[in-house]
Design an enzyme around this catalytic site. Sequence first.
Site, PDB file in Angstrom:
ATOM      1  NE  ARG A  46     -37.409  22.422 -10.068  1.00  0.00           N
ATOM      2  CZ  ARG A  46     -37.827  21.412 -10.867  1.00  0.00           C
ATOM      3  NH1 ARG A  46     -37.369  21.291 -12.094  1.00  0.00           N
ATOM      4  NH2 ARG A  46     -38.688  20.531 -10.427  1.00  0.00           N
ATOM      5  CE1 TYR A  98     -15.709  35.715  -4.348  1.00  0.00           C
ATOM      6  CE2 TYR A  98     -16.873  34.001  -5.553  1.00  0.00           C
ATOM      7  CZ  TYR A  98     -16.705  34.756  -4.415  1.00  0.00           C
ATOM      8  OH  TYR A  98     -17.524  34.553  -3.338  1.00  0.00           O
ATOM      9  CG  ASP A 169     -16.805  36.331 -13.389  1.00  0.00           C
ATOM     10  OD1 ASP A 169     -17.464  37.386 -13.506  1.00  0.00           O
ATOM     11  OD2 ASP A 169     -16.712  35.701 -12.322  1.00  0.00           O
ATOM     12  CE  LYS A 194     -20.015  40.463  -5.839  1.00  0.00           C
ATOM     13  NZ  LYS A 194     -20.641  39.215  -5.508  1.00  0.00           N
TER      14      LYS A 194
HETATM   15  C1  LIG Z   1     -15.840  38.153 -10.065  1.00  0.00           C
HETATM   16  C2  LIG Z   1     -16.853  37.343  -9.304  1.00  0.00           C
HETATM   17  N1  LIG Z   1     -17.431  36.306  -9.912  1.00  0.00           N
HETATM   18  C3  LIG Z   1     -18.354  35.540  -9.269  1.00  0.00           C
HETATM   19  C4  LIG Z   1     -18.720  35.809  -7.963  1.00  0.00           C
HETATM   20  C5  LIG Z   1     -19.722  34.922  -7.280  1.00  0.00           C
HETATM   21  O1  LIG Z   1     -20.953  35.569  -7.205  1.00  0.00           O
HETATM   22  P1  LIG Z   1     -22.060  35.312  -6.085  1.00  0.00           P
HETATM   23  O2  LIG Z   1     -21.496  35.819  -4.799  1.00  0.00           O
HETATM   24  O3  LIG Z   1     -23.243  36.070  -6.566  1.00  0.00           O
HETATM   25  O4  LIG Z   1     -22.294  33.837  -6.025  1.00  0.00           O
HETATM   26  C6  LIG Z   1     -18.153  36.898  -7.305  1.00  0.00           C
HETATM   27  C7  LIG Z   1     -18.532  37.199  -5.915  1.00  0.00           C
HETATM   28  O5  LIG Z   1     -17.956  38.025  -5.248  1.00  0.00           O
HETATM   29  C8  LIG Z   1     -17.184  37.680  -7.994  1.00  0.00           C
HETATM   30  O6  LIG Z   1     -16.588  38.725  -7.395  1.00  0.00           O
END
Ligand SMILES: Cc1ncc(COP(=O)(O)O)c(C=O)c1O
Length: 378
Positions: A46, A98, A169, A194
Site C-alpha cells: 500500500r 464532472y 482537472d 480516460k
Molecule cells: C473530467 C473528469 N474528472 C474526473 C472523473 C472521475 O474519474 P473516475 O471515473 O476515474 O473516478 C471523470 C469521470 O468521468 C471525469 O470525466
Amino acid sequence: MGFATDCIHAGQAPDPSTGAVTTPIFQTSTYVQEGIGKHKGYEYARTQNPTRRALEMNLAALEGGVDAYCYASGMAATSAALTLVKAGQRVVVSDNVYGGTHRFFTKILTRYGVEFAFMDASDAAAFDGAAGEFAMLWIETPTNPLMKICDIAALSAVAKKRGALLVVDNTFLSPFFQRPLGLGADIVVHSTTKFLNGHSDSVGGVAVVKSEEHARWLQYVQNAVGAILSPFDSWLVLRGTKTLALRMPRHEENGAKVAAFLRGQAKVRKVFWPGFADHPGHDVHRRQASGFGSMISFELGSLEAAQRFLPRLRLCSLGESLGGVETLISHPATMTHAGYTQPERDALGITNGLVRISVGCEDAEDLLADLGQALQAL
Ligand SMILES: Cc1ncc(COP(=O)(O)O)c(C=O)c1O
C-alpha cells in the site's frame, strides 16, 4: 527530453534484475526485510509499489510536476487533493464540472464542514469580483460537458491573491495538449481512466504536484487512506502513456472532422467544441493549450430526439466514460451528470437533449457515416 520521449521512457528503466524492457507488474503485497529496519526501500505494497512508482514518475514528467501520486480512480485522486482543505474553509468550483466531482463535493465533503460554491469561471475578471474568499479553486477546462474555457493563468493569479490553491482537472485534454502547472496551477488531477490510459480497460487517477510539501502530503494521504492504484492498473496506464503522443493528434484530427460535420447537420441545434473560431473561449484556449481535443457536446433539442438517435448508432458506443481509442457517446443528463438535480442542470444548460461524444481513433469517414445515419432517425 521531448514529450514523446518522456511518454515512452520517463520513470522507466530496464528492470535491473532481468533486463526486462517493460516495467514488470510487481504483484506483491509485501517485501522481505533483512532485519529490523533493514530493507530495500519497500516495506508494504500500500505504501510503495515499484510499478505504481514508475507510473507516478512518468506522469510527473508529462505534466511537468515535481511528483505524482496515483489512486484507485479519478475520484480517489480528487478526494486526496481535497484533503488539502479543512473544515471551515471554502472551495470555489468552476460550474458544470464532472457530475461525480459535484456529487462528492456537495453530498459528502459538506458533511465535514467544507463549503462549496459553483461559479462560472470562464471570465476571470468577473469571477475575481464575484468569488469572495476561498482556500481552493477547482476548475476543469474545457468544462464537462459544456466545454467552457477557463483561463488557467488568470485564475491562478486570482487564487494567489487570496493565498489559495488552484487545482485543474486536466482529464479532457491530457498533458499532450495542456500543462496547467506551467500556467500557474498548483495541482493537476486526472482520471487516468480516460486519455492517459486510452484503452478503456482500467479505472484510475493521479494528482500531480508542483511543490515538495504537497508531494509529501499526498503520499501520506495515499498510504494513510489506502485508495491506491493496483500494480496491474499501473502497468496498463504505463502502457497507455507510451502511445499518448501518437493517439492525441489522431483524436484531435477526428474530433475536428466530427465537430465540423455535426455543425453542418440541420438536426443538430448547437455544437460545443472549443476549436470553433466563434467559441467564446477559443482565443484563451489557443493561448493555453496546443490542441482542442476530441470532446464535443451537441444539442439535439429534446430527450425524445436523444432517445431516438443514440440507439441507432452502430459504431459509436453508447456508454459513460471517454478518452478511449474507440468512440464513446453519452447522455450527460442521465449518465455523467445525473448527480446534479434537474434544476441545477437546467440552470447550467445541461439539457435532456444534450449528447456528448468522445471521438476515438477510428477512420473518420466511418464515424461520420455512423453519426449521419443515426441523425436520419430524427
Ligand atoms: C473530467 C473528469 N474528472 C474526473 C472523473 C472521475 O474519474 P473516475 O471515473 O476515474 O473516478 C471523470 C469521470 O468521468 C471525469 O470525466
